[in-house]
Design a protein around this motif. Sequence first.
Motif, PDB file in Angstrom:
ATOM      1  N   VAL A  88     -11.181 -20.112 -43.236  1.00  0.00           N
ATOM      2  CA  VAL A  88     -12.617 -20.380 -43.250  1.00  0.00           C
ATOM      3  C   VAL A  88     -12.890 -21.593 -42.371  1.00  0.00           C
ATOM      4  O   VAL A  88     -12.192 -22.583 -42.447  1.00  0.00           O
ATOM      5  N   GLY A  89     -13.897 -21.495 -41.538  1.00  0.00           N
ATOM      6  CA  GLY A  89     -14.130 -22.578 -40.592  1.00  0.00           C
ATOM      7  C   GLY A  89     -13.004 -22.612 -39.565  1.00  0.00           C
ATOM      8  O   GLY A  89     -12.444 -21.598 -39.201  1.00  0.00           O
ATOM      9  N   HIS A  90     -12.640 -23.731 -39.080  1.00  0.00           N
ATOM     10  CA  HIS A  90     -11.575 -23.813 -38.075  1.00  0.00           C
ATOM     11  C   HIS A  90     -10.745 -25.056 -38.350  1.00  0.00           C
ATOM     12  O   HIS A  90     -10.587 -25.906 -37.491  1.00  0.00           O
ATOM     13  N   MET A  91     -10.201 -25.118 -39.550  1.00  0.00           N
ATOM     14  CA  MET A  91      -9.559 -26.333 -39.973  1.00  0.00           C
ATOM     15  C   MET A  91      -8.353 -26.705 -39.119  1.00  0.00           C
ATOM     16  O   MET A  91      -8.212 -27.840 -38.695  1.00  0.00           O
ATOM     17  N   ASN A  92      -7.453 -25.788 -38.886  1.00  0.00           N
ATOM     18  CA  ASN A  92      -6.264 -26.160 -38.138  1.00  0.00           C
ATOM     19  C   ASN A  92      -5.917 -25.205 -37.020  1.00  0.00           C
ATOM     20  O   ASN A  92      -4.820 -25.240 -36.488  1.00  0.00           O
ATOM     21  N   TYR A  99     -22.305 -23.832 -29.286  1.00  0.00           N
ATOM     22  CA  TYR A  99     -22.554 -25.245 -29.040  1.00  0.00           C
ATOM     23  C   TYR A  99     -23.518 -25.373 -27.851  1.00  0.00           C
ATOM     24  O   TYR A  99     -23.569 -24.510 -26.989  1.00  0.00           O
ATOM     25  N   LEU A 107     -23.001 -28.668 -32.392  1.00  0.00           N
ATOM     26  CA  LEU A 107     -22.891 -27.335 -32.980  1.00  0.00           C
ATOM     27  C   LEU A 107     -24.268 -26.821 -33.373  1.00  0.00           C
ATOM     28  O   LEU A 107     -25.002 -27.471 -34.115  1.00  0.00           O
ATOM     29  N   PHE A 127     -22.581 -21.463 -36.586  1.00  0.00           N
ATOM     30  CA  PHE A 127     -21.281 -20.815 -36.576  1.00  0.00           C
ATOM     31  C   PHE A 127     -21.237 -19.688 -37.600  1.00  0.00           C
ATOM     32  O   PHE A 127     -22.105 -19.594 -38.477  1.00  0.00           O
ATOM     33  N   ILE A 181      -1.242 -31.214 -36.556  1.00  0.00           N
ATOM     34  CA  ILE A 181      -1.521 -30.686 -37.898  1.00  0.00           C
ATOM     35  C   ILE A 181      -0.745 -31.478 -38.938  1.00  0.00           C
ATOM     36  O   ILE A 181      -1.299 -32.019 -39.885  1.00  0.00           O
ATOM     37  N   TYR A 224      -6.890 -32.890 -39.095  1.00  0.00           N
ATOM     38  CA  TYR A 224      -6.338 -32.040 -38.044  1.00  0.00           C
ATOM     39  C   TYR A 224      -7.018 -32.493 -36.751  1.00  0.00           C
ATOM     40  O   TYR A 224      -8.241 -32.548 -36.681  1.00  0.00           O
ATOM     41  N   LYS A 272      -2.682 -30.104 -30.369  1.00  0.00           N
ATOM     42  CA  LYS A 272      -3.226 -30.425 -31.684  1.00  0.00           C
ATOM     43  C   LYS A 272      -2.158 -31.065 -32.546  1.00  0.00           C
ATOM     44  O   LYS A 272      -0.951 -30.865 -32.342  1.00  0.00           O
ATOM     45  N   PHE A 324      -7.406 -32.593 -32.371  1.00  0.00           N
ATOM     46  CA  PHE A 324      -7.321 -31.725 -31.200  1.00  0.00           C
ATOM     47  C   PHE A 324      -7.731 -32.496 -29.942  1.00  0.00           C
ATOM     48  O   PHE A 324      -8.560 -33.402 -30.000  1.00  0.00           O
ATOM     49  N   PHE A 341     -18.597 -19.633 -32.766  1.00  0.00           N
ATOM     50  CA  PHE A 341     -19.446 -20.823 -32.734  1.00  0.00           C
ATOM     51  C   PHE A 341     -20.327 -20.825 -31.491  1.00  0.00           C
ATOM     52  O   PHE A 341     -19.915 -20.342 -30.439  1.00  0.00           O
ATOM     53  N   TRP A 382     -16.733 -33.847 -32.853  1.00  0.00           N
ATOM     54  CA  TRP A 382     -16.321 -34.071 -31.484  1.00  0.00           C
ATOM     55  C   TRP A 382     -16.619 -35.494 -31.031  1.00  0.00           C
ATOM     56  O   TRP A 382     -17.647 -36.080 -31.405  1.00  0.00           O
ATOM     57  N   GLY A 383     -15.717 -36.032 -30.211  1.00  0.00           N
ATOM     58  CA  GLY A 383     -16.060 -37.236 -29.467  1.00  0.00           C
ATOM     59  C   GLY A 383     -17.002 -36.875 -28.328  1.00  0.00           C
ATOM     60  O   GLY A 383     -17.227 -35.701 -28.038  1.00  0.00           O
ATOM     61  N   LEU A 393     -20.634 -32.307 -27.365  1.00  0.00           N
ATOM     62  CA  LEU A 393     -20.873 -30.965 -27.883  1.00  0.00           C
ATOM     63  C   LEU A 393     -21.586 -31.064 -29.220  1.00  0.00           C
ATOM     64  O   LEU A 393     -21.150 -31.800 -30.107  1.00  0.00           O
ATOM     65  N   ASN A 413     -11.097 -32.095 -37.467  1.00  0.00           N
ATOM     66  CA  ASN A 413     -11.783 -31.224 -38.415  1.00  0.00           C
ATOM     67  C   ASN A 413     -12.513 -32.062 -39.445  1.00  0.00           C
ATOM     68  O   ASN A 413     -12.058 -33.112 -39.863  1.00  0.00           O
ATOM     69  N   GLY A 414     -13.671 -31.595 -39.782  1.00  0.00           N
ATOM     70  CA  GLY A 414     -14.412 -32.229 -40.846  1.00  0.00           C
ATOM     71  C   GLY A 414     -14.190 -31.447 -42.122  1.00  0.00           C
ATOM     72  O   GLY A 414     -13.950 -30.250 -42.112  1.00  0.00           O
ATOM     73  N   ASN A 415     -14.254 -32.089 -43.222  1.00  0.00           N
ATOM     74  CA  ASN A 415     -13.958 -31.396 -44.470  1.00  0.00           C
ATOM     75  C   ASN A 415     -15.041 -30.410 -44.892  1.00  0.00           C
ATOM     76  O   ASN A 415     -14.892 -29.699 -45.881  1.00  0.00           O
ATOM     77  N   ASN A 416     -16.139 -30.378 -44.146  1.00  0.00           N
ATOM     78  CA  ASN A 416     -17.138 -29.347 -44.399  1.00  0.00           C
ATOM     79  C   ASN A 416     -16.990 -28.188 -43.430  1.00  0.00           C
ATOM     80  O   ASN A 416     -17.931 -27.473 -43.164  1.00  0.00           O
ATOM     81  N   ARG A 417     -15.820 -27.994 -42.900  1.00  0.00           N
ATOM     82  CA  ARG A 417     -15.425 -26.873 -42.064  1.00  0.00           C
ATOM     83  C   ARG A 417     -15.908 -26.976 -40.622  1.00  0.00           C
ATOM     84  O   ARG A 417     -15.730 -26.055 -39.847  1.00  0.00           O
ATOM     85  N   LYS A 418     -16.520 -28.048 -40.231  1.00  0.00           N
ATOM     86  CA  LYS A 418     -16.963 -28.154 -38.843  1.00  0.00           C
ATOM     87  C   LYS A 418     -16.073 -29.141 -38.097  1.00  0.00           C
ATOM     88  O   LYS A 418     -15.652 -30.146 -38.642  1.00  0.00           O
ATOM     89  N   LEU A 419     -15.840 -28.842 -36.822  1.00  0.00           N
ATOM     90  CA  LEU A 419     -15.165 -29.803 -35.960  1.00  0.00           C
ATOM     91  C   LEU A 419     -16.123 -30.940 -35.617  1.00  0.00           C
ATOM     92  O   LEU A 419     -17.301 -30.701 -35.366  1.00  0.00           O
TER      93      LEU A 419
END
Lengths: 112, 116
Positions: B98-102, B35, B45, B48, A51, A32, A49, A34, B33, A102-103, B43, A94-100
């Motif tokens: 959960v988290g902010h996937m999409n 940051y 983190l 969160f 998806i 995902y 975004k 953004f 969150f 970022w660049g 940014l 999105n990271g698969n461990n629930r964190k975004l």
Amino acid sequence: AQSVAQPEDQVNVAEGNPLTVKCTYSVSGNPYLFWYVQYPNRGLQFLLKYITGDNLVKGSYGFEAEFNKSQTSFHLKKPSALVSDSALYFCAVNGNNRKLIWGLGTSLAVNP
Amino acid sequence: DVKVTQSSRYLVKRTGEKVFLECVQDMDHENMFWYRQDPGLGLRLIYFSYDVKMKEKGDIPEGYSVSREKKERFSLILESASTNQTSMYLCASSGTGVGHMNTEAFFGQGTRLTVV
């Protein structure tokens, strides 16, 4: 390792010309993606975004971005730049461990 | 209009002080969150939370703690401020899952903290 790269620290473009701000990513699974913009001394604002579905995503202020799975890219574009588009732009995935993830951001300067 | 409000735009604190940064959102978002933003580092983190009284460490939690007693409020605490915590602090919230996937995150205006 999961990562997002914005290869250009700064992009300069003349007003009225098309602009591109580049972003590539490395994550496992379906990403995902953004784009956010930050004006001076302000928080970040969401632009658009991706998806699923159409690879060309349209967002706020005339911006759009193209998702390219084979090149793992999500470049931000606008057909005609405005001076008011000058800002800091961030790509995130999105990271698969629930964190975004970022660049580091790209500073866009649009010259009159 | 969606809103994330941070209690201060600018703060100056002394080394060793306990510092509280407050963030309130009015969108009934589950996820919140904190940051920090530093030039050239993007940014990062800190912490969160995806539910009341729940918290998870981010990438740089050392020297910080958080509190989420109510859904709309997420506080960042610097237990003993140090000069290397001088930075721009950004709070954000996002809606579902959960988290902010999409779902996109909404950010506050930021708090520029200077520790002297």
